[in-house]
Each structure stands twice: as structure tokens, then as C-alpha cells.
Design a protein around this motif. Structure first.
Motif, short mmCIF file in Angstrom:
data_model
loop_
_atom_site.label_atom_id
_atom_site.label_comp_id
_atom_site.label_asym_id
_atom_site.label_seq_id
_atom_site.Cartn_x
_atom_site.Cartn_y
_atom_site.Cartn_z
N TYR A 1 0.40 -1.04 0.22
CA TYR A 1 0.10 -0.17 0.13
C TYR A 1 0.96 1.28 -0.59
O TYR A 1 0.47 2.26 -0.74
N PRO A 2 1.71 2.00 0.52
CA PRO A 2 2.66 2.65 0.95
C PRO A 2 3.02 2.74 -0.63
O PRO A 2 3.20 4.17 -1.10
N ARG A 3 3.01 2.44 -1.69
CA ARG A 3 3.83 2.42 -2.76
C ARG A 3 3.15 3.61 -3.53
O ARG A 3 3.57 3.87 -4.37
N TYR A 4 1.61 3.48 -3.17
CA TYR A 4 0.45 3.89 -4.13
C TYR A 4 -0.69 5.08 -3.81
O TYR A 4 -1.37 5.70 -3.46
N LEU A 5 0.50 5.31 -1.98
CA LEU A 5 -0.68 6.38 -1.62
C LEU A 5 0.00 7.66 -1.46
O LEU A 5 1.40 8.06 -1.51
N ASP A 6 -1.33 8.55 -1.41
CA ASP A 6 -0.46 10.23 -1.33
C ASP A 6 0.36 10.47 -0.25
O ASP A 6 0.65 10.43 0.85
N GLU A 7 1.20 11.47 -0.94
CA GLU A 7 2.29 11.58 0.33
C GLU A 7 2.06 13.19 1.04
O GLU A 7 2.34 12.92 2.06
#
Length: 237
Positions: free
Chosen positions: A142-148
Motif C-alpha cells: 500500500y505505501p507505494r501507492y499512497l498520496d504523500e
């Protein structure tokens, strides 16, 4: 006269072989009918006529992990039996977590025009076959695709949006620590937003689904999922 008598004797004599052949034919037909009746009785689905008790549980093995399931919680009749299964789909009334009653017949006179709120929590249990674990999804995928951008937690619940043009576009990730909750939810649009929350127990993955609106009382939802796990599988080590 003699000719007629001899003809009659031959006619009566010829009836005996025919009657002799008829007896085994009738016996074979009777045996076949009994066999067909017995097989049909053995294979006839017993759930159609069996009335389950409210406290009864069916032991079901998913991925060699045992779950004790209320019969009325099954969403599909074909899954309503004990023993090993690849997957089962369940639903429970929220917040009581009771197995729902049999659905009533709907007619044009009784159907409601306005949509009814969802009052069920849905649960699918499936063998995972060593697929990616839910914890790995949360920490590595999931962290690869989360908004910063990050938002401040609201009532202890942190929300982070998935970026557009990613596999999870149009969804948000909700995370809380006490009580623990991880839920991936679609956003409200033409249809109400829905959330899914996953966990792994032994050889099975449990996927809970519930309306996004319930997150307003997210602690109650997290507690309900934990109680369902205890009811179906028992305490976790």
C-alpha cells in the motif's frame, strides 16, 4: 377335433416359457427401482428440510483452519455444510452479530421504493495458499501507492488517500492502533462507499466488508470484527 386339441395344448405350453421369462424381468425392474430410490434418498440435500437451532454450529475447515459457523450465516446454500471447503461467504446483523433470519419474499406491493440502509457485516473466509499476507499489503504494498500528503488523525483514526492512476485509485486507507483497525474504503459516489478489512488466521484469510459510514463509530466496528473472530475461531495466540 384332435387337431384343435393338440393346437390348444401347444398354445398353453408356449405360455409357460413366456411367463417364466417375465418373472426375472419384473424382479430386475423392482430391484432397479429400489436402487434408484435409495441413491436419490442418500444424495438428496438435507439442508432443504432441516431446521437448524439458533445455537447450532457447523464445523468448517478452510485452509486446514477450523471455524464453527452458524448455519443461518451462510449467504449461499451450497456452502451450508460441514467439512473442508475452499471458501465460505457469511453475513451477520450489525451490531448484534446474530445470524440473519431467512429472507422474506419480495413482491411489487411490499418492495420499498427508497433504498434501505445496509445493516449487515459481510465476511468471506478463503484459503490463502501462501498469497501475500494482509500485513505485508499494509506495510510494503500500500505505501507505494499512497498520496504523500498526510492528514491528522480524527478521533484516533488516520486516513490516507491512494493516488490516481494506481491500482487503488478512488480509495482511501484508514489505520488506527487502539483498537487495531486497517480498512481500505471506496469513496462515496453514485453508490455508498464500502470498506474491506483483512486478517490472516492459520491457512485462511478473513475479509470483512462494511459501509464506509460506519467508520464514524470505528471503535465499535473494530470490536465487532474481533468478536466475530472469537465466535468463529476462538481466541488468537
Amino acid at each position: 377335433m384332435t387337431l384343435l386339441s393338440s393346437t390348444a395344448r401347444r398354445s398353453r405350453g408356449s405360455d409357460k416359457p413366456r411367463r417364466g421369462h417375465l418373472v426375472p424381468v419384473l424382479a430386475s425392474a423392482l430391484i432397479a427401482a429400489i436402487a434408484v430410490t435409495l441413491v436419490a434418498w442418500l444424495l438428496w440435500p438435507t439442508w432443504a428440510s432441516k431446521a437448524f437451532d439458533n445455537d447450532e454450529r457447523l464445523p468448517v475447515s478452510i485452509g486446514e483452519t477450523l471455524f464453527n459457523v452458524p448455519p443461518h450465516a451462510f449467504r449461499m446454500r451450497v456452502q451450508r455444510h460441514s467439512g473442508p471447503q475452499e471458501r465460505i461467504d457469511l453475513n451477520f446483523v450489525y451490531p448484534s452479530l446474530a445470524a440473519p433470519e431467512a429472507p422474506k419474499r419480495v413482491s411489487a406491493e411490499t418492495i420499498e421504493v427508497t433504498p434501505q440502509p445496509i445493516e449487515r457485516i459481510f465476511l468471506s473466509i478463503a484459503a490463502h495458499h501462501d498469497s501475500v499476507a494482509p500485513n505485508s499489503l499494509v506495510h510494503t504494498i500500500y505505501p507505494r501507492y499512497l498520496d504523500e500528503s498526510r492528514t491528522q488523525p480524527q478521533d484516533g483514526l488516520l486516513m490516507r488517500a491512494f493516488r490516481d492512476r494506481t491500482p487503488y485509485a478512488g480509495e482511501d486507507l484508514f489505520v488506527a492502533e487502539a483498537p487495531a483497525l486497517v480498512a481500505r474504503c471506496t469513496r462515496e459516489a453514485m453508490t455508498p462507499g464500502m470498506c474491506l478489512s483483512e486478517r490472516r488466521i492459520g491457512g485462511a484469510d478473513l475479509t470483512f466488508r462494511f459501509p464506509r459510514q460506519w467508520l464514524a463509530e470505528w471503535r465499535d466496528v473494530a470490536g465487532a470484527m474481533e468478536r466475530l473472530v472469537l465466535q468463529l475461531h476462538g481466541p488468537q495466540n
